[in-house]
Design an enzyme around this catalytic site. Structure first.
Site, PDB file in Angstrom:
ATOM      1  N   GLU A  63     -11.524 -12.346  -9.342  1.00  0.00           N
ATOM      2  CA  GLU A  63     -11.148 -13.541  -9.261  1.00  0.00           C
ATOM      3  C   GLU A  63     -11.276 -14.536 -10.199  1.00  0.00           C
ATOM      4  OE1 GLU A  63     -10.912 -10.671  -5.954  1.00  0.00           O
ATOM      5  OE2 GLU A  63     -12.824 -11.424  -7.220  1.00  0.00           O
TER       6      GLU A  63
ATOM      7  N   ARG B  67      -2.474  -1.910  -3.183  1.00  0.00           N
ATOM      8  CA  ARG B  67      -2.939  -1.138  -4.380  1.00  0.00           C
ATOM      9  C   ARG B  67      -1.850  -0.003  -4.355  1.00  0.00           C
ATOM     10  NH1 ARG B  67      -9.563  -0.266  -4.234  1.00  0.00           N
ATOM     11  NH2 ARG B  67      -9.870  -2.013  -2.661  1.00  0.00           N
TER      12      ARG B  67
ATOM     13  N   GLU C 225      -4.880  -2.452   2.259  1.00  0.00           N
ATOM     14  CA  GLU C 225      -5.315  -2.103   0.986  1.00  0.00           C
ATOM     15  C   GLU C 225      -4.291  -1.246   0.382  1.00  0.00           C
ATOM     16  OE1 GLU C 225      -9.189  -4.214   0.734  1.00  0.00           O
ATOM     17  OE2 GLU C 225      -7.875  -3.084  -0.778  1.00  0.00           O
TER      18      GLU C 225
ATOM     19  N   ASP D  93      -7.698 -15.530   2.189  1.00  0.00           N
ATOM     20  CA  ASP D  93      -7.361 -15.797   0.859  1.00  0.00           C
ATOM     21  C   ASP D  93      -5.757 -15.249   0.374  1.00  0.00           C
ATOM     22  OD1 ASP D  93      -7.918 -13.128   1.023  1.00  0.00           O
ATOM     23  OD2 ASP D  93      -9.216 -12.921  -0.682  1.00  0.00           O
TER      24      ASP D  93
END
Length: 675
Positions: A571, A310, A306, A439
């Protein structure tokens, strides 16, 4: 929490009270003053030094203040932009320099200092003056160097009076006029423009051209208005905190950020969206906070994944847009703090890093302490680019090692399992998903190949292999005719699809033209887009759940209560964006607009946007969290859907999994120096 500039406080030049008790002499107001010769000498030195400090404070620029005229002039000349230069001391307009605000010169009191104390203060002041003198010389040297270099390409750039005449970007009258060069246009100094007006009219070549379609233009303007609300309310109620609780009107942080930390995740995540929309005044505020406050100090564990997508991704995107070294340097600082995660026998990084102890660990629930495919497989874009712009190979070496380990392993049934043990280098349980846990690994294989201008052929080969495995084992069709990507567990496919999985439609479409069957993969992208859209329209709110099932009588609908929430995820809109950009089928714009209306109806509050606890209920309770990725991804994809192809062209930029754009190597956008 209101942001407080640390530069607004400083100790008095001389202390208000002395601890020495003596009756030998007094300095103050009185009929007589008795002084020894040595004391007169000391006092004379103090007065001279005091005068020098006062003059230095009045005329030397503050290096730490980003509004300093010299620093500002340097940055703007580097970028080719010529702002209006303001008086750094605020003379004539009521402004006061931050480092002088509220601090008047203190007078001697009627208690004297010792000779040692006075001498120490004199030495300290002399050192301070010498340091400022050196800094000033450095700035002058840098300015002269920049002006000389810029003058070679732009003859008028070194004409200082012209700097005062140039209009800010927001005031440029002819928006269609091409500048002298691409570099001048897109590198315009982001932190000194549009101070009076913030109308989203930045004329950057790849960012803000107006859509030709009037309907798209109007809809895009509403998306910009949503961004303004999300940012402004965050700034009002939670500035510096990671995220906003719009109902409680306070800051919010989760475990991925190390618990109760204030790393400004919303600031860093939302910056490039602000830049693309032309919201330069807001961008300026974010840039100043990052420069002065972003330090990443906490005793807690943070998520490597993360933080990478980010923070490092967001900072590097801003560097690619502006060329401002602040963003590059902060990205490198944070990456350095994550390096302990790679201290494993295989080089496969751990999921969490304790920033104080400089140690890493994995989640206990992850297949016996394994690392997660989507996490260690989604570092390559950021760390490759970071090595390029810093000249430090260590970042690329770390992700290169990950690639080497993956290529040394056999693939069960031609698929990449979600878990890999970082100590043994062996796969964990056979669980395969192109949604959660898997993903972005697949996404990065394709995008790294594009990012490197198709030079990383190994990444493309791995992508083709992975997609074939996914098609063979995960792609199914429901009884109602909906194509979906299920989850493979222990030899069977669960007919469940997650909101996260919906990104795959856009990925298939993006890679279609580089495949051996373009039509097949464009059709597959369209099929996934359709299924995910159905999960939206079949809910009571018009927004899709976290998971939905494709078996039973109610397809594309969440069955379990703990799968019905919506947390402002992007998404589905991501896939709509790629499908529209590559097909120009207007239905994708219409589907996106339906989502805009649903978000404004059900998620909007007077103080920002909140997720929903149950999309199956028209009056669902809200979760009171405005996720940082709502600004980074959801609103950015909506902005792009209603923009024309000349905004962030696909042959110039590739977006990381947090929708932070990276320039493609050797493209026109690849304009700032790389090592």
């Amino acid at each position: 929490m209101a942001y407080i500039n640390s530069n607004t406080h400083s100790e008095p030049i001389l202390p208000l009270h002395s601890h020495r008790k003596t009756q030998n002499f007094a300095v103050g107001i009185g009929p007589k003053i008795y002084l020894r010769v040595t004391e007169k000498y000391v006092l004379a030195i103090v007065i001279i030094a005091f005068t020098l400090v006062f003059l230095g404070a009045s005329y030397l620029p503050s290096i730490s203040n980003q509004d300093d005229v010299v620093v500002r002039a340097i940055r703007n000349v580097e970028s080719g932009f010529k702002p209006v230069v303001k008086d750094p001391h605020g003379h004539g307009n009521g402004e006061v320099r931050a480092d002088h605000r509220g601090h008047e010169v203190e007078k001697f009191n009627d208690k004297a200092k010792s000779d040692i104390e006075i001498q120490q203060e004199i030495n300290s002041m002399k050192a301070h003056l010498e340091l400022n003198h050196k800094k000033m010389k450095t700035l002058e040297s840098r300015l002269q160097s920049v002006l000389k270099t810029h003058a070679d390409n732009h003859p008028k750039a070194n004409d200082i009076p012209d700097i005062k005449q140039k209009k800010p970007i927001s005031d440029v009258e002819n928006k269609n006029t091409e500048p002298d060069s691409f570099a001048v246009q897109t590198a315009a100094a982001p932190f000194d423009v549009a101070k009076e007006e913030d109308k989203g009219d930045y004329t950057g070549k790849f960012f803000n051209p107006e859509p030709e379609d009037p309907v798209a233009k109007e809809r895009r303007s509403q998306v910009v208005e949503m961004m303004k609300l999300a940012w402004d309310k965050y700034k009002e109620h939670a500035w510096g905190h990671n995220e906003l609780k719009p109902i409680s009107k306070r800051g919010h942080s989760s475990g991925i950020f190390g618990g109760n930390t204030a790393f400004g995740a919303t600031i860093v995540d939302g910056m490039d969206t602000l830049w693309m929309m032309g919201l330069t005044e807001r961008f300026n505020a974010g840039r100043d906070w990052i420069a002065s406050q972003l330090n990443f100090e906490t005793p807690s564990d943070v998520s490597v994944f993360e933080v990478n997508i980010r923070f490092i991704g967001g900072l590097l995107s801003c560097y690619g847009f502006t060329g401002d070294d602040v963003f590059k340097d902060k990205a490198a600082m944070i990456a350095d703090k994550l390096l302990p995660a790679f201290n494993t026998p295989t080089g496969i990084p751990l999921a969490l890093v304790n920033l104080n102890r400089k140690t890493g660990k994995n989640y206990g629930w992850a297949s016996g302490g394994a690392s997660i495919l989507s996490e260690f497989g989604s570092l390559h874009m950021e760390w490759w680019y970071l090595s390029k712009v810093t000249g430090n190979p260590v970042y690329y070496e770390k992700v290169k090692r990950i690639r080497e380990v993956l290529n040394s392993l056999s693939l069960p049934n031609g698929m990449y399992p979600n878990y890999l043990n970082p100590r043994t280098g062996k796969w964990g349980q056979t669980h395969v998903s192109i949604g959660a846990l898997g993903d972005s690994f697949y996404e990065y294989l394709l995008k790294v190949w594009l990012q490197t201008n198709k030079e990383d052929t190994e990444a493309k080969r791995m992508y083709d292999t992975a997609v074939k495995g996914v098609e063979t084992h995960l792609l199914k069709t429901s009884n109602g005719g909906l194509k979906y990507l299920g989850e493979y567990k222990n030899g069977r496919v669960d007919a469940k699809m997650g909101h996260l999985t919906c990104f795959a439609g856009g990925m298939f479409a993006l890679g279609a033209q580089y495949s051996d069957n373009e039509k097949h993969y464009m059709d597959l992208g369209a099929d996934i887009a359709h299924t995910c859209h159905e999960s939206y329209v079949r809910s009571a709110t018009g927004l899709g759940p976290e998971y939905f099932r494709l078996d039973g009588p109610n397809e594309a609908v969440a069955q379990r209560q703990n799968e019905k929430y919506y947390i402002l995820r992007p998404e589905v809109l991501e896939t709509h964006y790629y499908m529209y950009r590559l097909t120009k089928d207007n239905k994708y714009r219409e589907w996106a607009w339906e989502a805009v209306e649903a978000i404004n109806k059900h998620c909007r509050t007077p103080d920002g946007f909140s997720g929903l606890r149950d999309v199956s209920k028209p009056n669902s309770a809200k979760d009171d969290v405005q996720q940082s990725f709502f600004l980074a991804e959801t609103l950015k994809y909506l902005y792009l859907i209603f923009s024309d192809d000349n905004v962030l062209p696909l042959d110039q930029y590739v977006l990381n999994t947090e929708a932070h754009p990276f320039p493609i190597a050797s493209s026109e956008a690849w304009k700032y120096p790389v090592q």
